[in-house]
Design an enzyme around this catalytic site. Structure first.
Site, PDB file in Angstrom:
ATOM      1  N   GLU A 235       0.755  -0.792   0.062  1.00 45.22           N
ATOM      2  CA  GLU A 235      -0.015   0.005  -0.029  1.00 45.22           C
ATOM      3  C   GLU A 235       0.830   1.282  -0.116  1.00 45.22           C
ATOM      4  O   GLU A 235       1.576   1.337   0.748  1.00 45.22           O
ATOM      5  CB  GLU A 235      -0.744   0.131   1.331  1.00 45.22           C
ATOM      6  N   ASP A 282     -12.817   4.625   1.628  1.00 43.74           N
ATOM      7  CA  ASP A 282     -12.922   5.138   3.001  1.00 43.74           C
ATOM      8  C   ASP A 282     -14.169   6.107   3.168  1.00 43.74           C
ATOM      9  O   ASP A 282     -13.922   7.104   2.699  1.00 43.74           O
ATOM     10  CB  ASP A 282     -11.625   6.121   3.581  1.00 43.74           C
ATOM     11  N   HIS A 309     -10.069   1.510   3.888  1.00 47.84           N
ATOM     12  CA  HIS A 309      -8.802   2.402   4.699  1.00 47.84           C
ATOM     13  C   HIS A 309      -9.605   2.547   6.040  1.00 47.84           C
ATOM     14  O   HIS A 309     -10.991   2.807   6.132  1.00 47.84           O
ATOM     15  CB  HIS A 309      -8.356   3.432   3.872  1.00 47.84           C
TER      16      HIS A 309
END
Lengths: 411, 411
Positions: A235, A282, A309
């Site tokens: 990531e 997110d 996330h």
């Protein structure tokens, strides 16, 4: 908890939004807290009063119009996201969906198009850390703690510490995949920690590493070569879509992002450069649950994976994330959550259960959570006592390491 | 009605889908009719029985699995779309939304994220045609007809005929924009018709021309230069994204498509080539209303406009199109509809009203339309009598022009 931006304060700030309808129903939402977001939410109030909570498209259009000058705010120099419009959207979308679900008698996931999984998988989220607990203990230690609550107070500053943290967390919650927040130590040390996890857990437990964009392209390429076949995905090894694309062209490891592609405005560039394989949504930062479903559709259309996330959050957001995870048809990976790192809760019933690494989708209408008002009052008192008005991991880090400064690229 | 594929038969075939819940509620949908789609819908039946109509994501996943082998079917050699999976998705998505809206007590548009406009604008849809009416009259003329019903029986084979048709249609329905179905005569004649419309209606009425991909790149470029500043957009002048991109690079006219980019699988190519400026959704061919909302989000994200394609349809589809148009935040253009060309109706209350060029979003829960069963029985009897089992505009055209053949590119 250490990270590229410094050190998480022992408190995480959250702003809780309540929307009340004329018939006395309450819709809840939770967003990263700051004095700035509280101000922005108050500015949104005139548009919200009298609006139909089932009619998000109309409210969204009004809010977008109102906050238009702020949409140009940039993002990417911290692992969290300070843009206000998306957080206002997120808060109001979630609270409206909570109300709409209650009105229709269905869970929020149903209003997002329907439930495709009743159990939503999360991953263990490991952090490098010094000894100590959070909350009122600040960095002190509670000697009465046991199990995971004791384990999470321990230092984890090397591969053995990380493996011990992972084992305790997995024993408590049953997670089936593991993420390590990197960007703290030199890449070689973090690679060693990942390899220790690999030896400890075996190939059946997918692993992820997130250096929060602190690596150069060359470091990323070298690290990726080391971690091929070991990581499920890497990531944000480095910063900018161009750099990510250069890394991606030079390695066989899937790349995920929450820092290089973080908004709908970033997506055309992400697709054009093919900078990432997996976009981490997110709902706090992409403008809500409806918007995250749109992101999922875009990922499906353009052959990108999608996962989630997380920042520190309480149960209202965990419920929202779980409804989203339940409705996303193309959820390719277990979701991130900081939830095991908090001990307090502000919803009735206390801590939500994570079993077998999964949270069960609440079956009640709406989000399925209600506020524990005495608990919320306690949390608010702690907020007032702690004196924090925004997240600033750099200042927290400087308390431990005087003179420490955030660097956009470190290795 | 003449078009690139030949001649519309005097009947349009539609398959009506009814889903009945245990408590006796009925969800409606309408898709382009054929024996093949009826078969496909029957094949889908085992997945539908017992499913929760509010849980479209789960049903869609099952159907996609079931019909997977057929998803590779191609599209683009006719102005309509024979792929079965998307039509099955569309029929069941609409019927489920109708039921879900009834269950929640809200219009379908609310379940699509909320209503952003109560009046959904449509455009006048002009056709070259010989003298005569459709339906049981076949190509005969009803001497008792008056107003638009009389005007639409008249021949329209040249600019004056097209202008007369437009004036009668606009007088009846109040349309604020006009589309001409081209691909019938040589480009020069169709350009002349557009210029006549421009002179008759002035710059305030946006105009569109759709040659159904029958032009070469060179013809398209020449025509586009002629029509700059006259057309709102040029729809599918030629075939394939590459050809469209070549035209787009060489002209300043916005290009729209319903033939070169017609599925989510086509979108990456459309974005990569930037072959079009406007994508025309059609919930029958994009897999339903939820899917069309996803397309709208993709168009917004990648800076494309969005509008709507139409084939012949009845009131169930007009209601579905109107709910979609009411919920799409980024509806940049008035929608297409063939509705003025039909005289029969199968819903209670008869023909839906188009006033000021707009259809008012039904306020009742669900789609807001119910079946007129005697009218449906009459329509079914006409279907049995006419003997058609699929749309074939080539055979219809050959009845008028012996030996006429469809060509993928004509000018």
């Amino acid at each position: 908890m250490l990270n590229a931006a410094g050190l998480h304060a022992p408190y995480c700030l959250r702003t809780v939004v309540e929307l009340e309808t004329e018939d006395g129903k309450i819709g809840l939402a939770e967003v990263p807290g700051s004095a700035a977001i509280d101000e922005a939410l108050l500015a949104a109030k005139p548009h919200v009063l009298g609006a139909d909570p089932r009619n998000w498209n109309a409210l969204r259009a009004k809010l977008t119009q109102h906050f238009r000058p702020e949409t140009s705010a940039v993002r990417g120099m911290a692992p969290w996201d300070g843009r206000k419009l998306v957080q206002v959207h997120s808060a109001l979308d979630v609270a409206c969906l909570d109300l709409a679900g209650q009105a229709a008698g269905v869970p929020v996931a149903t209003l997002l198009g329907g439930i495709v999984r009743d159990q939503v998988p999360y991953s263990a989220y490991l952090f490098y850390k010094h000894e100590g607990a959070g909350g009122e203990l600040a960095f002190g230690v509670d000697p009465k703690a046991s199990g995971w609550a004791a384990a999470r107070q321990k230092a984890a500053l090397d591969p053995d510490g990380i493996v011990a943290q992972a084992k305790a967390m997995v024993a408590e919650f049953g997670f089936q995949s593991i993420k390590l927040k990197g960007g703290v130590f030199a890449p070689l040390q973090e690679i060693a920690a990942i390899k220790s996890l690999w030896r400890a857990f075996g190939a059946k437990v997918p692993l992820r590493l997130d250096p929060n964009a602190l690596w150069s392209v060359q470091t990323s390429l070298t690290a990726a070569a080391e971690l091929e076949g070991v990581l499920e995905y890497l990531e944000d090894p480095c910063r900018t879509q161009e750099a990510m694309a250069a890394v991606r062209r030079g390695c066989r490891l899937p790349l995920a992002t929450n820092m290089c592609t973080t908004s709908f405005d970033d997506l055309p560039g992400s697709i054009r450069h093919h900078s990432e394989d997996i976009i981490l949504t997110d709902h706090h930062y992409w403008g809500g649950l409806h918007a995250s479903m749109e992101l999922a559709a875009i990922c499906r259309t353009f052959g990108r994976g999608v996962s989630m996330h997380s920042n520190n959050h309480a149960g209202i957001s965990l419920a929202a994330m779980t409804h989203l995870g339940a409705a996303m048809p193309n959820l390719s990976f277990a979701l991130d959550t900081h939830y095991p790192w908090q001990s307090d809760e502000i919803i009735v019933g206390g801590r939500m259960k994570i079993e077998g690494g999964c949270v069960t989708v609440p079956k009640e209408p709406g989000l399925g959570v209600t506020l524990d008002r005495p608990a919320l009052a306690r949390a608010h008192a702690a907020y007032v006592r702690c004196g924090l008005k925004e997240r600033n991991d750099e200042i927290e880090m400087q308390k431990k390491v005087p003179g420490w400064r955030f660097l956009a690229s470190r290795w």
